[in-house]
Design an enzyme around this catalytic site. Structure first.
Site, mmCIF file in Angstrom:
data_model
loop_
_atom_site.group_PDB
_atom_site.id
_atom_site.type_symbol
_atom_site.label_atom_id
_atom_site.label_comp_id
_atom_site.label_asym_id
_atom_site.label_seq_id
_atom_site.Cartn_x
_atom_site.Cartn_y
_atom_site.Cartn_z
ATOM 1 N N ALA A 115 0.852 -1.193 0.000
ATOM 2 C CA ALA A 115 0.000 0.000 0.000
ATOM 3 C C ALA A 115 0.889 1.244 0.000
ATOM 4 O O ALA A 115 2.045 1.190 0.407
ATOM 5 C CB ALA A 115 -0.933 0.006 1.201
ATOM 6 N N PHE A 116 0.333 2.360 -0.453
ATOM 7 C CA PHE A 116 1.165 3.544 -0.693
ATOM 8 C C PHE A 116 1.768 4.106 0.590
ATOM 9 O O PHE A 116 2.733 4.867 0.538
ATOM 10 C CB PHE A 116 0.357 4.627 -1.418
ATOM 11 C CG PHE A 116 -0.311 5.622 -0.514
ATOM 12 C CD1 PHE A 116 -1.475 5.319 0.149
ATOM 13 C CD2 PHE A 116 0.258 6.876 -0.315
ATOM 14 C CE1 PHE A 116 -2.079 6.240 0.991
ATOM 15 C CE2 PHE A 116 -0.340 7.799 0.523
ATOM 16 C CZ PHE A 116 -1.508 7.481 1.191
ATOM 17 N N LYS A 117 1.219 3.726 1.758
ATOM 18 C CA LYS A 117 1.759 4.281 2.999
ATOM 19 C C LYS A 117 3.228 3.908 3.196
ATOM 20 O O LYS A 117 3.970 4.605 3.876
ATOM 21 C CB LYS A 117 0.898 3.864 4.176
ATOM 22 C CG LYS A 117 -0.474 4.538 4.096
ATOM 23 C CD LYS A 117 -1.299 4.402 5.339
ATOM 24 C CE LYS A 117 -2.561 5.250 5.226
ATOM 25 N NZ LYS A 117 -3.472 4.770 4.145
ATOM 26 N N ASP A 118 3.665 2.815 2.546
ATOM 27 C CA ASP A 118 5.081 2.444 2.604
ATOM 28 C C ASP A 118 5.983 3.546 2.037
ATOM 29 O O ASP A 118 7.122 3.689 2.475
ATOM 30 C CB ASP A 118 5.335 1.176 1.782
ATOM 31 C CG ASP A 118 4.706 -0.063 2.394
ATOM 32 O OD1 ASP A 118 4.575 -0.133 3.628
ATOM 33 O OD2 ASP A 118 4.338 -0.972 1.623
ATOM 34 N N MET A 121 6.366 5.833 5.013
ATOM 35 C CA MET A 121 6.701 5.191 6.280
ATOM 36 C C MET A 121 8.111 4.606 6.253
ATOM 37 O O MET A 121 8.822 4.634 7.250
ATOM 38 C CB MET A 121 5.665 4.107 6.563
ATOM 39 C CG MET A 121 5.417 3.881 8.025
ATOM 40 S SD MET A 121 4.510 5.203 8.819
ATOM 41 C CE MET A 121 2.853 4.572 8.717
#
Ligand code: PLP
Length: 476
Positions: A115-118, A121
């Protein structure tokens, strides 16, 4: 570069001072005092850099405009360590895939948790480790998750020196895949806590611990939530990389369609646009939780109660309020912190809403800042997933489908529309099966993860129990 609060406090802070902080002390969000301006020559240089040296060097170029309290060589090394083909699956890191005529997909979801949060993060994990080592300090991240954010945080912080993660989640309520993703991590600094209750119980526990200020100070409790400026800054980079891939020269404009919940992703697009990136429109796409679409259509920002917050098939956009939205309103109102405070602290607290429809500034949201919006329902999502599969043999996830649906309503001939792909379909397999009657392919590294040994503590929704666990593990 100095950072200021959206609520008018007059102190100015450096990047590393706000890196480990959440909200500003006055309750506002941090923003840079001004947006560095990118000239045509710089953008041309960055185009070369992205093509010849890659995403990590482009990231360094952009970050270095906002971070002047980390030596250049160190920042460069942190970017190089973060954005590798090994972690993100390809050398381009965020490859663009052509869908049809002017419509493109930008892949932001090939990191460790799909997911794009990687994207943000992973950088945050390296920045935290660096800064904590420099200070000789530690940080204990306490969070609540119903899926995506928690796993992105754990995969970013695993094995990082000076950091522990205590992540609560509702026992038995995440998908088998999500549970396996998180609970299979065997790193000593990652603590999964399955709470017998619902997500709100988890969040209440986190709040209760954070509100105990002496506990919070003694055990160095922090968070990694989406209002963190460093996360937003990391996301600015892929707007530049998307623009560079979609164009041949800087005279062209590009629009971006962004599946939105907390307004973090699209706010990074706003920052890129304010820096001078030639973005035509920023298309805000919501699901049935349409707080943001309502604002951009009507000028009314109305926070939802829990009865009006729906559980949808694009769950990472199921929000009752958009926590990063205050940053845009600060810019919209000419950076008037006193007014922002009156809206977000007083009006929202009192009425649960505010109305900017009669503000001249609101009518400029589209013309001056490029914002347009739309929403998508479960039925739209299924249609879009089906249609995209049928016509292009491309499988998209439910969040990306929301963005694509709204993107197609806002196309302008000759202007590339880049749809941000924020998750891989395998994460939301149930809805894909509903739409297509077939199971999405799973990347090799996730095959059979449900069978791996799990590392998780099950506990009641009991604040003293989680405090005891944290104290015990910290040993101070
Ligand atoms: C978090 C998330 C979003 C929403 O992003 P915001 O920054 O909260 O607007 C969209 N799609 C996926 C898959 C997400 O995980």
């Amino acid at each position: 570069m100095f950072y200021i609060s959206t609520r008018g406090a007059t102190d100015r802070k450096r990047f590393c001072e706000i890196l480990l902080e959440g909200l500003a002390p006055d309750g506002g969000l941090y923003l840079p005092e001004s947006y560095p301006q990118v000239t045509d020559a710089t953008l041309e240089r960055w185009r070369e850099i992205y093509h010849r040296q890659g995403y990590a060097v482009l990231a360094y170029e952009i970050l270095s405009l906002y971070i002047d309290d980390i030596p250049a060589a160190d920042l460069r090394a942190l970017c190089a360590k973060t954005y590798t083909a090994e972690v993100f699956g390809t050398g381009e890191i965020v490859p663009l895939r052509h869908l049809e005529s002017d419509v493109w997909l930008e892949a932001l979801s090939n990191g460790p948790t799909l997911a794009f949060k990687d994207m943000a993060m992973q950088l945050l994990g390296n920045l935290f480790e660096y800064e904590l080592a420099r200070r000789g300090d530690e940080l204990n991240i306490l969070g609540a998750t119903s899926g995506d954010t928690g796993s992105a945080a754990e995969y970013a912080m695993r094995g990082k020196k000076g950091v522990r993660v205590f992540m609560t989640s509702p026992h038995g309520r995440m998908s088998a895949f999500q549970q396996a993703q998180m609970f299979s991590l065997q790193d000593a600094n990652i603590y999964n806590i399955a709470v017998k209750g619902v997500f709100d119980d988890c969040q209440d526990m986190v709040k209760a611990v954070s509100n105990d200020l002496s506990f919070k100070r003694k055990y160095k409790i922090g968070t990694v939530n989406s209002i963190n400026w460093a996360r937003l800054l990391a996301q600015v980079v892929y707007y530049f990389a998307g623009y560079i891939q979609a164009t041949e020269n800087n005279s062209q404009k590009v629009s971006f369609a962004v599946p939105s919940g907390n307004f973090g992703n699209v706010c990074a697009g706003h920052v890129a646009r304010m820096m001078g990136l030639p973005i035509a429109e920023l298309v805000v796409a919501t699901n049935e939780n349409d707080v943001l679409d309502e604002f951009f259509r009507t000028g009314v920002y109305r926070v939802r109660g829990s009865a009006d917050t729906f559980e949808t098939s694009s769950p990472s956009m199921d929000i009752s309020k958009a926590s990063n939205f205050e940053r845009f309103v600060f810019d919209l109102l000419g950076r008037d912190g006193v007014r922002v405070k009156a809206l977000f602290s007083d009006a929202l607290g009192r009425d649960g809403q505010f109305d900017l429809s009669r503000e001249p500034a609101f009518t400029q949201a589209a013309a001056r800042y490029g914002f347009v919006s739309g929403k998508s329902t479960h039925a739209n999502r299924l249609d879009t997933i089906r249609d995209t599969w049928k016509r292009h043999e491309v499988m998209i996830d439910t969040h990306t489908a929301d963005a694509l649906k709204v993107a197609l309503e806002h196309r302008t001939a000759g202007i590339p529309m880049v749809v941000l792909e924020t998750a891989l379909p395998v994460k939301f397999a149930e809805t894909i099966v509903e739409a297509l009657g077939r199971v999405p392919v799973r990347p090799v590294k996730f095959e059979g993860i449900e069978n791996l040994p799990k590392r998780v503590t099950v506990m009641d929704a009991d604040v003293s129990a989680i405090k005891a666990l944290i104290a015990d593990q910290c040993g101070y």
